[in-house]
Design a protein around this motif. Structure first.
Motif, mmCIF file in Angstrom:
data_model
loop_
_atom_site.group_PDB
_atom_site.id
_atom_site.type_symbol
_atom_site.label_atom_id
_atom_site.label_comp_id
_atom_site.label_asym_id
_atom_site.label_seq_id
_atom_site.Cartn_x
_atom_site.Cartn_y
_atom_site.Cartn_z
ATOM 1 N N GLU A 1 -9.926 1.916 -1.622
ATOM 2 C CA GLU A 1 -9.773 1.223 -2.914
ATOM 3 C C GLU A 1 -10.661 -0.014 -2.907
ATOM 4 O O GLU A 1 -10.206 -1.132 -3.169
ATOM 5 C CB GLU A 1 -8.305 0.855 -3.148
ATOM 6 C CG GLU A 1 -7.358 2.021 -3.261
ATOM 7 C CD GLU A 1 -7.480 2.729 -4.604
ATOM 8 O OE1 GLU A 1 -8.113 2.156 -5.516
ATOM 9 O OE2 GLU A 1 -6.934 3.837 -4.742
ATOM 10 N N THR B 1 -1.723 -1.236 -4.781
ATOM 11 C CA THR B 1 -2.885 -1.820 -4.091
ATOM 12 C C THR B 1 -3.300 -3.154 -4.687
ATOM 13 O O THR B 1 -3.918 -3.975 -3.998
ATOM 14 C CB THR B 1 -4.075 -0.849 -4.130
ATOM 15 O OG1 THR B 1 -4.324 -0.447 -5.483
ATOM 16 C CG2 THR B 1 -3.806 0.389 -3.285
ATOM 17 N N VAL C 1 0.836 -1.199 0.000
ATOM 18 C CA VAL C 1 0.000 0.000 0.000
ATOM 19 C C VAL C 1 0.870 1.247 0.000
ATOM 20 O O VAL C 1 0.608 2.222 -0.718
ATOM 21 C CB VAL C 1 -0.945 0.009 1.219
ATOM 22 C CG1 VAL C 1 -1.647 1.361 1.357
ATOM 23 C CG2 VAL C 1 -1.984 -1.107 1.098
ATOM 24 N N THR D 1 -8.201 1.753 4.615
ATOM 25 C CA THR D 1 -7.374 1.425 3.450
ATOM 26 C C THR D 1 -8.157 0.590 2.448
ATOM 27 O O THR D 1 -8.103 0.832 1.239
ATOM 28 C CB THR D 1 -6.108 0.674 3.895
ATOM 29 O OG1 THR D 1 -5.383 1.488 4.822
ATOM 30 C CG2 THR D 1 -5.218 0.366 2.703
#
Length: 466
Positions: free
Chosen positions: A359, A326, A321, A355
């Motif tokens: 995404e 990602t 990350v 996190t």
């Protein structure tokens, strides 16, 4: 029946019976339920139901919701839960951010606050920030029954004491629950952040309805959800109430469909952990040690982790990350999820944490892809594709679940844990009104209050949460 547990007409089980009735009132929603239906669904006598509902009305927890036509005789009076008769606070202490939510009795939000936070600071400074935010939140609602506190583990949820939190060894042995309870003058229940989130999701039935959580991620069985709007830093935001959470049939914290499903909630934020619901019950382990998902080693010569090992999933995932990869982070997370599916034969995987939420499409798709590949290759999960979804409330799933640490025992869905040595039982239905100076009540005063009140729950009456 509402659950696998039926009512009993013994004075010693009065609290248990009241919890059954209160839970049915919650499930019925605003349309309400009649006393006759309550008797039929609990197995209690009509006389017992009348006594229980009379007490609930006296406490302001139940009210008439109109009348319903009867097949014979006069129309039946319908009762409903007064959702805002009491409120609860869910407090999530993350490593760099605090989230606090004030909910009604169904767990629906009334107000939310967020603020910058440093969990690595001195204990006194951490408590000052937490107390200030909770006090500000309390101005938004009515009588509060307690505070559910969720933070990174490891910790002892029964004793209310933190363990050696990864990277923050100074918390080891600190009685955070009791310290916060003393400062606030309110009962406090402590648990790991991932456990709180898993409990909240199980009670809402979210694990059995991933099809309705959001859009398809493009992998069979995988769905993703849209993210919610945030609140201003350090400010309070009112939230409109919605449909009451369904806590229906099934044992333990079984979802509203009546199935005793197993699922894993994977929280990826400043760290990585898991909350496990197995066979419809939250699984903590005897020492609250279950769910240390992020510290399973998957690469023996991998990068060092703050826990002291090398190649932990958390270290690999957060490193990916940090460098902006990602897709790789999702692949690593999927590897860990596949291990859980193969080890525990869980039915679903839910993702949360800021996190993962930032995404969501990438993480849901990436984890689902690894699970599908593993299932096709070696039969993990019985050869089926395990659904993957973004958990409802995304970034705030922990805070919402923390409120359920306080609420669930009132409805018979969790083991009431004594909040602190001097604060009595969380089972009382009477609210705790913090004084202007927020001084805690004395042990003697609390005992007198508990003995004179007619509690909703007692530790001996409720299903055990492992």
């Amino acid at each position: 029946m509402n659950r696998g547990i039926s009512g009993a007409n013994l004075p010693a089980l009065r609290s248990h019976n009241a919890a059954l009735v209160l839970d049915l009132l919650r499930v019925a929603g605003e349309s309400g339920i009649s006393r006759l239906e309550l008797a039929e669904r609990t197995g209690l006598t009509p006389q017992a139901v009348s006594k229980i509902t009379a007490r609930l009305r006296e406490e302001g927890l139940a009210a008439e919701a109109g009348r319903r036509a009867s097949t014979g005789g006069k129309p039946r009076t319908v009762l409903r839960l007064v959702r805002r008769a009491r409120s609860a606070v869910g407090l999530h202490l993350d490593r760099d951010e605090l989230t606090a939510v004030l909910t009604d009795l169904t767990g629906e939000p009334i107000a939310v606050r967020t603020a910058p936070f440093d969990f690595g600071a001195r204990a006194a400074d951490v408590l000052d920030t937490a107390v200030a935010e909770v006090r500000a939140l309390l101005r938004e609602g009515g009588p509060v029954i307690g505070v559910g506190l969720a933070c990174p583990g490891p910790l002892d949820h029964r004793g209310g004491v933190l363990g050696r939190v990864t990277g923050l060894p100074h918390w080891n042995g600190y009685p955070l629950r009791d310290a916060l309870a003393e400062r606030l003058g309110l009962p406090v229940v402590l648990d790991k952040d991932t456990n709180a989130a898993a409990l909240g999701l199980a009670l809402r039935g979210a694990a059995t309805s991933v099809e309705g959580i959001g859009r398809t991620a493009g992998v069979p069985g995988a769905t993703a959800g849209g993210t919610g709007t945030g609140t201003g830093t350090g400010t309070s935001t009112g939230v409109g109430t919605g449909v009451g959470a369904g806590v229906g049939t099934g044992s333990g914290v079984g979802a509203s469909t009546g199935t005793a499903e197993s699922f894993a909630y994977l929280h990826l934020g400043t760290g990585l952990g898991a909350g496990l619901v197995l066979g419809g019950g939250l699984y903590r382990g005897d020492r609250t040690g279950a769910g240390e998902f992020g510290h399973q080693v998957v690469q023996l010569d991998g990068p060092p982790c703050e826990c002291g090992n090398r190649g932990c999933i958390e270290a690999l995932c957060l490193a990916a990350v940090a460098r902006g990869d990602t897709v790789e982070a999702a692949r690593v997370l999927g590897t860990g999820a596949a291990n859980l599916v193969g080890l525990l034969d869980i039915d679903r995987v839910l993702l949360g944490g800021r996190t993962a939420v930032a995404e969501a499409e990438v993480f849901v798709r990436g984890v689902a892809t690894v699970l599908a590949e593993r299932a096709a290759r070696d039969g993990a999960g019985g050869g089926r594709t395990v659904p993957v979804a973004l958990a409802p409330h995304g970034e705030r799933a922990v805070a919402y679940g923390a409120a359920q640490l306080v609420l669930a025992p009132l409805f018979g869905h969790a083991e009431p844990i004594r909040p602190s040595g001097s604060m009595g039982s969380m089972g009382q239905i009477g609210p705790v009104e913090p004084t202007e100076t927020m001084e805690p009540r004395s042990a003697g005063a609390q005992r007198a209050s508990t003995e004179s009140a007619d509690p909703i729950t007692t530790p001996s009456d409720q299903p055990t949460m492992r």
